[in-house]
Design an enzyme around this catalytic site. Structure first.
Site, PDB file in Angstrom:
ATOM      1  CB  SER A 122      49.286   2.929 -21.974  1.00 18.48           C
ATOM      2  OG  SER A 122      50.013   1.743 -21.808  1.00 18.48           O
ATOM      3  CG  HIS A 127      52.570   4.138 -18.007  1.00 18.34           C
ATOM      4  ND1 HIS A 127      51.525   3.374 -17.539  1.00 18.34           N
ATOM      5  CD2 HIS A 127      52.605   3.914 -19.342  1.00 18.34           C
ATOM      6  CE1 HIS A 127      50.971   2.715 -18.533  1.00 18.34           C
ATOM      7  NE2 HIS A 127      51.602   3.035 -19.641  1.00 18.34           N
ATOM      8  CG  ASP A 178      49.980   3.519 -14.479  1.00 19.13           C
ATOM      9  OD1 ASP A 178      50.566   4.622 -14.616  1.00 19.13           O
ATOM     10  OD2 ASP A 178      49.938   2.666 -15.381  1.00 19.13           O
TER      11      ASP A 178
END
Length: 487
Positions: free
Chosen positions: A229, A126, A156
């Protein structure tokens, strides 16, 4: 006699001092390797090891022109043409009209971890999905342009590459060795604050949140915020144990827990992307969930069940052509271990399976009518065989396409589509699709751009049924659909 007594007492004292000193040396030697309970942990070494390997990633999605259909303003036509003299007879869109809009340029930031000195970097899918440009900034402020090597939505994870040499790669540890309560650091670039280190403990392992297809998160109370992230979760030795992926919050900011993808899953994804271009996912061919969740659901419905255990994975459905069916699994069975490793919940099963490839053999232990059975089974891919699955590209279609023109939209009274402008040897020709055909939908997804078709081909090629169901129309307006087999 007194002289001998004095001598013996002196010797005893010397011996006691020697023994005490020896014990003290042994305790000190042991303390080099074991942290004494209740003592503070020095995390400076881990931070120094990890910081150079964690990078800042800038994501850019350029401005694009898009055609959208908007609801017509009822007063617009009244004031511009109150009697409808100039109405468009071809406008049959129920009070709506098309308009071209310019999407704004989008930027975002995230983190990544250098895993090899030649420039391979792991981050989250992402963080890079949909990017037109990726800029990587190292801890020493050097900047590089990055390219995407491969991505995996299911976990992911993404692998990107920069052109560099002798880069500060982080050592990778086995996340299976982590223990609940162990100290860890989260290293990344949260909220625009580059090179940030936070500390906490491992709060839980094999946690599932339902956000991704494959999940077995390391849960930590080290502070993780937007921008973390793709960053590193490291142990006290400065070794990578996970890739920070998300936080659990009702406000969008840190409120107690963060979640990282363990290196046991990361290593397999990276290896597959490098070797095959896509992840080779081995499947048991079952659906189900945690035994405890199933028991609790039944209790809520007033039913009492006895499966012979309160731990494991409850089998809710078995695919007829899957590996589970070959092992004799049936609905209602409970998987309790794989290759001798205990399985207490679905997340643990997913983590084990994430390390397997189609064709691998496993020893599967399960309860059938509360009786334990163990079978050897060969794992399969999503397509029900053991072959290597390769992600197809648009080249396999053997055709050139382009978005339809405004004139075509008006003539055919449609708002989107891809015109086939050239057909060579390939899958479209085999299916009977000719030049001039306008593709509007593929596998129930609208086709507005060439990128839409490219994505549809990639997703279908690795799915259980590698086919494209193409719907569209000819220049005459006649509608048609085709089934294009990608295998």
């Amino acid at each position: 006699m007194k002289k001998y007594q004095k001598f013996l007492i002196s010797a005893a004292c010397i011996l006691a001092v020697a023994i005490t000193a020896g014990c003290f040396m042994k305790v000190n030697a042991a303390s080099d390797n074991i942290t004494v309970a209740g003592q503070p942990v020095d995390l400076t070494y881990a931070a120094e090891k990890a910081l150079p390997a964690v990078v800042h990633i800038k994501y850019v999605q350029n401005s694009k022109t898009q055609t959208v259909r908007m609801q017509r303003d009822p007063f617009e036509d009244f004031f511009s043409d109150p009697f409808g003299f100039f109405g468009n007879p071809n406008d049959r869109q129920g009070g709506s009209r098309e308009r071209q809009i310019q999407t704004p340029k989008r930027t975002a930031t995230g983190s990544g971890v250098i895993i090899s000195s030649d420039g391979y970097i792991v981050t989250n899918n992402h963080v890079v999905e949909g990017a037109d440009e990726l800029t990587v900034t190292l801890n020493d402020n050097r900047e590089f342009s990055a390219r995407i090597v491969g991505t995996d939505k299911t976990t992911d994870l993404a692998l990107i590459k920069i052109d560099g040499k002798s880069l500060p790669a982080i050592p990778i540890a086995n996340s299976d060795d982590l223990k609940v309560g162990e100290w860890v650091l989260a290293v990344g670039n949260p909220l625009g604050l580059n090179n940030t280190v936070t500390a906490g403990i491992v709060s839980a392992k094999a946690r599932s949140l339902g956000a991704n297809g494959v999940e077995s998160f390391i849960q930590t109370d080290a502070a993780i915020n937007a921008g973390n992230s793709g960053g590193a979760l490291v142990n006290t030795k400065g070794e990578l144990v996970g890739i920070n992926a998300m936080l659990y919050s009702q406000t969008g900011s840190y409120s107690g827990y963060g979640f990282a993808i363990p290196t046991t899953i990361m290593n397999k994804v990276v290896a597959d992307i490098k070797e095959f271009g896509t992840v080779q996912r081995a499947l048991l061919g079952i659906t189900g969930g945690d035994v405890l969740n199933y028991i609790n659901e039944q209790k809520e419905n007033g039913k009492e069940v006895d499966l012979g255990t309160n731990e494991g994975v409850y089998v809710g459905k078995v695919e007829s052509d899957g590996a589970g069916a070959d092992a004799g699994l049936q609905e209602g069975d409970v998987i309790v271990s794989i290759d001798g490793k205990k399985v207490t919940k679905m997340a643990e099963l997913q983590e084990i399976m994430a390390n397997k490839r189609p064709g691998d053999k496993i020893s599967l232990t399960y309860l059938h009518n509360k009786k334990k059975e163990t079978k050897s089974v060969t794992l399969k891919n999503a397509q029900g065989n053991t072959k290597v699955v390769k992600q197809a590209d648009m080249d396999v279609l053997g055709a050139d396409v382009r978005p339809i023109t405004n004139q075509q939209k008006e003539q055919l009274n449609i708002t989107y589509g891809l015109e086939v402008i050239k057909v060579n040897a390939g899958k479209l020709k085999d299916a009977g699709i000719a030049k001039g055909f306008i593709i509007q939908r593929v596998n129930d997804e609208t086709m507005k751009t060439v990128e839409d078709l490219q994505q549809a081909v990639k997703e279908a090629s690795t799915s259980k049924e590698p086919v494209l169901i193409i719907r569209g129309l000819y220049p005459t307006g006649k509608k048609a659909y085709f089934i294009v087999e990608l295998q």
